[in-house]
Design a protein around this motif. Structure first.
Motif, mmCIF file in Angstrom:
data_model
loop_
_atom_site.group_PDB
_atom_site.id
_atom_site.type_symbol
_atom_site.label_atom_id
_atom_site.label_comp_id
_atom_site.label_asym_id
_atom_site.label_seq_id
_atom_site.Cartn_x
_atom_site.Cartn_y
_atom_site.Cartn_z
ATOM 1 N N TRP A 195 0.839 -1.213 0.000
ATOM 2 C CA TRP A 195 0.000 0.000 0.000
ATOM 3 C C TRP A 195 0.867 1.253 0.000
ATOM 4 O O TRP A 195 0.590 2.225 -0.718
ATOM 5 N N ALA A 196 1.953 1.253 0.811
ATOM 6 C CA ALA A 196 2.826 2.424 0.887
ATOM 7 C C ALA A 196 3.501 2.698 -0.450
ATOM 8 O O ALA A 196 3.623 3.853 -0.882
ATOM 9 N N GLU A 197 3.920 1.624 -1.149
ATOM 10 C CA GLU A 197 4.560 1.807 -2.460
ATOM 11 C C GLU A 197 3.591 2.398 -3.468
ATOM 12 O O GLU A 197 3.971 3.258 -4.276
ATOM 13 N N ARG A 198 2.348 1.940 -3.450
ATOM 14 C CA ARG A 198 1.358 2.451 -4.409
ATOM 15 C C ARG A 198 0.943 3.882 -4.081
ATOM 16 O O ARG A 198 0.685 4.683 -4.974
ATOM 17 N N THR A 199 0.884 4.198 -2.800
ATOM 18 C CA THR A 199 0.399 5.517 -2.381
ATOM 19 C C THR A 199 1.487 6.575 -2.438
ATOM 20 O O THR A 199 1.231 7.738 -2.785
ATOM 21 N N PHE A 200 2.714 6.200 -2.117
ATOM 22 C CA PHE A 200 3.832 7.151 -2.077
ATOM 23 C C PHE A 200 4.957 6.646 -2.986
ATOM 24 O O PHE A 200 5.867 5.953 -2.522
ATOM 25 N N PRO A 201 4.886 6.941 -4.275
ATOM 26 C CA PRO A 201 5.881 6.423 -5.232
ATOM 27 C C PRO A 201 7.226 7.148 -5.111
ATOM 28 O O PRO A 201 7.636 7.901 -5.996
ATOM 29 N N LEU A 202 7.910 6.933 -3.998
ATOM 30 C CA LEU A 202 9.209 7.545 -3.735
ATOM 31 C C LEU A 202 10.247 6.448 -3.546
ATOM 32 O O LEU A 202 9.934 5.354 -3.075
ATOM 33 N N ILE A 208 12.239 1.170 1.973
ATOM 34 C CA ILE A 208 11.676 0.765 3.261
ATOM 35 C C ILE A 208 10.727 -0.419 3.069
ATOM 36 O O ILE A 208 10.728 -1.376 3.846
ATOM 37 N N ALA A 209 9.912 -0.354 2.011
ATOM 38 C CA ALA A 209 8.970 -1.443 1.728
ATOM 39 C C ALA A 209 9.712 -2.737 1.414
ATOM 40 O O ALA A 209 9.301 -3.825 1.851
ATOM 41 N N GLN A 210 10.806 -2.637 0.676
ATOM 42 C CA GLN A 210 11.599 -3.822 0.365
ATOM 43 C C GLN A 210 12.187 -4.435 1.634
ATOM 44 O O GLN A 210 12.189 -5.655 1.814
ATOM 45 N N THR A 211 12.682 -3.588 2.531
ATOM 46 C CA THR A 211 13.202 -4.080 3.810
ATOM 47 C C THR A 211 12.107 -4.749 4.620
ATOM 48 O O THR A 211 12.318 -5.809 5.226
ATOM 49 N N ALA A 212 10.917 -4.133 4.643
ATOM 50 C CA ALA A 212 9.794 -4.712 5.380
ATOM 51 C C ALA A 212 9.423 -6.080 4.832
ATOM 52 O O ALA A 212 9.133 -7.016 5.596
ATOM 53 N N ARG A 213 9.434 -6.240 3.506
ATOM 54 C CA ARG A 213 9.133 -7.549 2.904
ATOM 55 C C ARG A 213 10.193 -8.583 3.287
ATOM 56 O O ARG A 213 9.869 -9.749 3.518
ATOM 57 N N SER A 214 11.452 -8.152 3.340
ATOM 58 C CA SER A 214 12.526 -9.074 3.735
ATOM 59 C C SER A 214 12.326 -9.552 5.163
ATOM 60 O O SER A 214 12.489 -10.742 5.469
ATOM 61 N N VAL A 215 11.975 -8.619 6.046
ATOM 62 C CA VAL A 215 11.724 -8.988 7.441
ATOM 63 C C VAL A 215 10.543 -9.940 7.532
ATOM 64 O O VAL A 215 10.584 -10.950 8.245
#
Length: 345
Positions: A195-202, A208-215
């Motif tokens: 959701w964060a990647e789609r809402t805030f394309p930065l 941060i989203a990639q790190t969260a997926r890794s965790v």
């Protein structure tokens, strides 16, 4: 050199530059913290207190610390290999403990690098799998020390205004809740990341989203929520066990046994203070935040400083000496030589 190798080399150079920046920043911050401590405390009085330290509480503290590390090694082995079929416990203890000692002596968190490489090489585990287990280990430790800090702050009488204490408790509660969400709901973390990647394309949000997926992936690989919850409770018990080192230093220097909550508060917040960049071994940040914590619960500056310095020595010296002794005993299989040879190959 192909394009993939060139990209890896550039990325490695970028990481090396970032690591050097963090090292020098940590060295500067640690030196400043130690300087503030040195100029604000009567170090002669601190030395006199340390000279009168009683040994029996320190021996008991070291025994508790040894048991703590043995259980931490077992926890890491379970995170790596829940069934115990690929990673035997005995051979995994020494390199696990040595990894902490290496980081306590050398900069750039080389102990973490060594641990990933050693377990990968010795037990034929994918590096990503070992790294994932370490990520879960760190999240477990973070949520557990936050729980210890919250418990100590809830029970102890402090000299801080009630409003500040209430804000600290609220921050700790939110942090514990967020950490438990990461550990118990990896699917929710992946959904929030998407959701964060789609809402805030930065680019920063994407990283941060990639790190969260890794965790989240690492958490999912360690087992079901019941196992994770058991690991949280074990980790909480481990931090309480390690806090006995601070308590032993407190009693050794004349602190009252009935005032056990004071060293518990100092232990929790000095440990959280190590999140701030400092010298190898966390020198500087550990002392500064520990002294502030002791002062907040009404302990005079000299007693607080002496206790923090003694506790930090007990926490740092055993793992540092163990790492040095183990590296010497390994000789030709020294992890640093092995890592260099692996990179050359």
């Amino acid at each position: 050199m192909d394009r993939a190798a060139a990209g890896a080399g550039g990325n490695a150079g970028s990481k090396k530059g970032g690591g050097q920046l963090r090292f020098w920043l940590g060295a500067l911050v640690g030196a400043v913290f130690l300087g503030l401590l040195w100029t604000s405390v009567d170090m002669a009085a601190v030395g006199a207190l340390l000279a009168r330290a009683s040994w029996p509480p320190l021996v008991l503290a070291l025994l508790a610390y040894g048991l703590d590390f043995l259980l931490r090694a077992w926890r890491f082995r379970v995170l790596l290999d829940p069934g115990g079929r690929q990673v035997p416990f005995g051979p995994s203890v020494a390199p696990f403990v040595a990894s902490f000692g290496i980081s306590d002596i050398l900069p750039f968190r080389l102990g973490d690098v060594f641990r990933v490489y050693w377990f990968h090489r010795s037990f034929s585990l994918p590096m990503g799998h070992v790294l994932g287990a370490m990520v879960v280990e760190r999240v477990l430790d973070l949520v557990s020390i936050l729980m210890v800090a919250g418990l100590a702050l809830l029970l102890v009488d402090t000299a801080l205004p009630a409003e500040i204490v209430a804000q600290f408790r609220l921050v700790l509660l939110v942090a514990v809740g967020a950490s438990l969400l990461v550990l118990l709901s990896p699917g929710a973390i992946e959904a929030v990341a998407g959701w964060a990647e789609r809402t805030f394309p930065l680019s920063l949000v994407a990283r941060i989203a990639q790190t969260a997926r890794s965790v989240a992936g690492a958490v999912r690989g360690t087992g079901d929520p019941r196992r994770i919850l058991g690991m949280v409770l074990l980790s909480f018990a481990l931090w309480l066990l390690e806090s006995l080192v601070m308590f032993g230093a407190w009693v050794s220097l004349g602190g009252e046994v009935g005032g056990a909550l004071k060293p518990l508060v100092a232990f929790a917040f000095s440990t959280l203070g190590t999140l701030v960049p400092a010298l190898p071994g966390h020198f500087g940040s550990y002392e500064f935040f520990g002294m502030l914590s002791y002062r907040a619960v009404g302990v005079d500056a000299e007693q607080a400083t002496a206790t923090i310095l003694l506790a930090h020595l007990l926490l740092w010296l055993p793992t540092a000496l163990f790492a040095l002794g183990w590296l010497v005993s390994m000789r030709r299989e020294s992890p640093l030589l092995v890592m260099k040879a692996g990179q050359a190959g």
